[in-house]
Design a protein around this motif. Structure first.
Motif, PDB file in Angstrom:
ATOM      1  N   LYS A 104      47.222 -36.738 -24.331  1.00 46.49           N
ATOM      2  CA  LYS A 104      46.939 -38.276 -24.844  1.00 46.49           C
ATOM      3  C   LYS A 104      47.714 -38.582 -25.740  1.00 46.49           C
ATOM      4  CE  LYS A 104      44.506 -40.498 -23.136  1.00 46.49           C
ATOM      5  NZ  LYS A 104      44.827 -41.526 -21.996  1.00 46.49           N
ATOM      6  N   THR A 105      47.769 -37.632 -26.727  1.00 46.32           N
ATOM      7  CA  THR A 105      48.848 -38.108 -28.134  1.00 46.32           C
ATOM      8  C   THR A 105      50.308 -38.443 -27.678  1.00 46.32           C
ATOM      9  OG1 THR A 105      47.469 -36.863 -29.508  1.00 46.32           O
ATOM     10  CG2 THR A 105      49.735 -37.409 -30.240  1.00 46.32           C
ATOM     11  N   GLU A 107      51.151 -39.115 -24.488  1.00 49.47           N
ATOM     12  CA  GLU A 107      51.144 -40.354 -23.643  1.00 49.47           C
ATOM     13  C   GLU A 107      51.117 -41.678 -24.387  1.00 49.47           C
ATOM     14  OE1 GLU A 107      48.178 -41.602 -19.952  1.00 49.47           O
ATOM     15  OE2 GLU A 107      47.397 -41.589 -21.797  1.00 49.47           O
ATOM     16  N   MET A 108      50.134 -41.814 -25.398  1.00 51.04           N
ATOM     17  CA  MET A 108      50.140 -42.907 -26.249  1.00 51.04           C
ATOM     18  C   MET A 108      51.674 -43.292 -26.978  1.00 51.04           C
ATOM     19  SD  MET A 108      46.256 -42.369 -28.077  1.00 51.04           S
ATOM     20  CE  MET A 108      46.511 -43.891 -29.227  1.00 51.04           C
ATOM     21  N   GLN A 126      47.900 -49.752 -31.377  1.00 51.15           N
ATOM     22  CA  GLN A 126      46.967 -48.567 -30.644  1.00 51.15           C
ATOM     23  C   GLN A 126      46.272 -48.190 -31.959  1.00 51.15           C
ATOM     24  OE1 GLN A 126      50.246 -45.876 -29.460  1.00 51.15           O
ATOM     25  NE2 GLN A 126      49.521 -46.297 -27.275  1.00 51.15           N
ATOM     26  N   PHE A 153      42.305 -49.921 -26.360  1.00 49.52           N
ATOM     27  CA  PHE A 153      43.112 -48.953 -25.866  1.00 49.52           C
ATOM     28  C   PHE A 153      44.599 -49.287 -26.241  1.00 49.52           C
ATOM     29  CE2 PHE A 153      39.208 -48.253 -23.105  1.00 49.52           C
ATOM     30  CZ  PHE A 153      38.822 -46.862 -23.375  1.00 49.52           C
ATOM     31  N   GLY A 154      44.500 -50.327 -26.664  1.00 48.13           N
ATOM     32  CA  GLY A 154      46.077 -51.060 -27.126  1.00 48.13           C
ATOM     33  C   GLY A 154      45.882 -52.488 -26.951  1.00 48.13           C
ATOM     34  N   SER A 325      47.643 -46.716 -20.173  1.00 50.81           N
ATOM     35  CA  SER A 325      47.637 -45.307 -19.881  1.00 50.81           C
ATOM     36  C   SER A 325      48.252 -45.310 -18.227  1.00 50.81           C
ATOM     37  CB  SER A 325      46.265 -44.855 -19.600  1.00 50.81           C
ATOM     38  OG  SER A 325      45.341 -45.630 -18.741  1.00 50.81           O
TER      39      SER A 325
END
Length: 357
Positions: A104-105, A107-108, A126, A153-154, A325
């Motif tokens: 996830k890190t 991906e973000m 984010q 989520f953003g 995502s």
């Protein structure tokens, strides 16, 4: 969006996308393994404890089960399986969480870089606070209460003070009858283990994507912006489905509303409209505006919801994967970037598309 700019951005993140796909597959594999092992352990523990809840029943391997029951010589027979389960869940979950966080890190970070390169005129954040006030003000979700959990989520914001525009990727959890019933069942021995088996084991084993195990009632895009029309009441446009009328009626929050009947058959086939003023609703929903809303529905190919009040427009579009995502599947194709760009651009074009002057 300029195709050359898209290709340059994709080239910059291509290696990262390949690494993300590898990390996601590895994390997904861990997810299936750890919950598979935990599921087997839970079934075994239920089998060992069954004589306590079904006395007098003959079970296979009855002698072994009898030895596993509490006695003067074995007073911790019930505690040890539970302790073993806690240890198993702790270690298995720890490995999964570490792998999931790495995935996830990255991906973000990758999504943040892509968005900032493609939309330099917007501020991307984010970790911003959920826009709960705006979501409640929108009147789009009849079931929503102030205590319902909302996640962000953003979020994209316009840099210009003259043009206010916000676009967020949100998730909302409704405290509905299903969730309330689950909370009650979770307090009943054996049944609570069955719930755990279904929600955290079975669903994760059969799913083809990583699970957050959060039962979102709504996940997708939420936009809010200002327009020049001054409205005295409010008008809400909702994608037509079987539960809309029931939700609206049972909420008891919109008693001042009335259903608005419009003459455009194509629009009424796709949407149901509520408002506080029949005349104002027809003024807002002009022929050109209804055509613009239909075009938006075709572009998104998903349920959309709009609300007009005062000088505010609210727009929500359902997207089970979320906006900021990556979807499950192949990330090595530029189509991933095209899809993200398409959704953001449609959100940015809402004001012009709906001809709000």
């Amino acid at each position: 969006m300029d195709q050359h700019q898209l290709q340059e951005t994709f080239t910059d993140v291509q290696a990262s996308l390949e690494d993300i796909q590898l990390k996601r597959k590895r994390t997904h594999f861990y997810q299936k393994i750890i919950w598979g092992i935990t599921g087997i352990y839970l079934l075994g523990m239920l089998f060992m404890m069954s004589p306590l809840f079904l006395p007098g029943t003959e079970f296979p391997l009855g002698n072994i089960l009898a030895k596993a029951q509490p006695s003067a010589s074995n007073p911790y027979a019930q505690i040890l399986p539970l302790a073993g389960l806690m240890v198993l869940i702790y270690f298995s979950t720890s490995f999964f969480i570490q792998a999931f966080q790495k995935f996830k890190t990255q991906e973000m970070k990758t999504i943040a870089g892509m968005v900032q390169n493609l939309f330099p005129s917007l501020e991307f954040t984010q970790g911003a606070s959920p826009p709960k006030k705006e979501i409640l003000s929108s009147k789009l979700f009849a079931w929503l209460k102030s205590e319902n959990p909302v996640y962000n989520f953003g979020q994209l914001r316009s840099r210009s003070r003259e043009v206010e525009f916000n676009l967020a990727d949100i998730g909302i959890i409704e405290n509905d009858l299903s969730n309330k019933a689950t909370d009650i069942v979770m307090q009943i021995p054996l049944l609570n283990l069955a719930v755990i088996m279904y929600r955290y084991v079975f669903k994760n084993l059969v799913s083809n994507k990583l699970q957050e195990n959060l039962p979102y009632s709504f996940r997708g895009m939420f936009c809010w912006l200002k327009f020049q029309k001054k409205l005295d009441g409010h008008t809400v446009v909702l994608s037509r489905n079987q539960g809309i009328k029931l939700d609206r009626w049972s909420s008891f929050k919109f008693r001042e509303e009335q259903e608005i009947y419009l003459e455009d058959p194509r629009f009424t086939e796709n949407f149901i409209v509520y408002g506080t003023d029949q005349v104002e609703a027809r003024y807002v929903l002009s022929t050109s505006l209804m055509e613009g809303i239909l075009e938006l529905k075709e572009k998104y190919d998903n349920s959309i919801y709009l609300s007009f009040q005062n000088k505010e427009l609210y727009l929500a579009v359902k997207n089970e994967n979320g906006l900021f995502s990556f979807p499950s599947g192949n990330l090595k194709n530029i189509q991933v970037l095209n899809e993200l760009t398409r959704q953001i651009e449609i959100g940015l074009e809402v004001k012009n598309s709906l001809r709000l002057h």
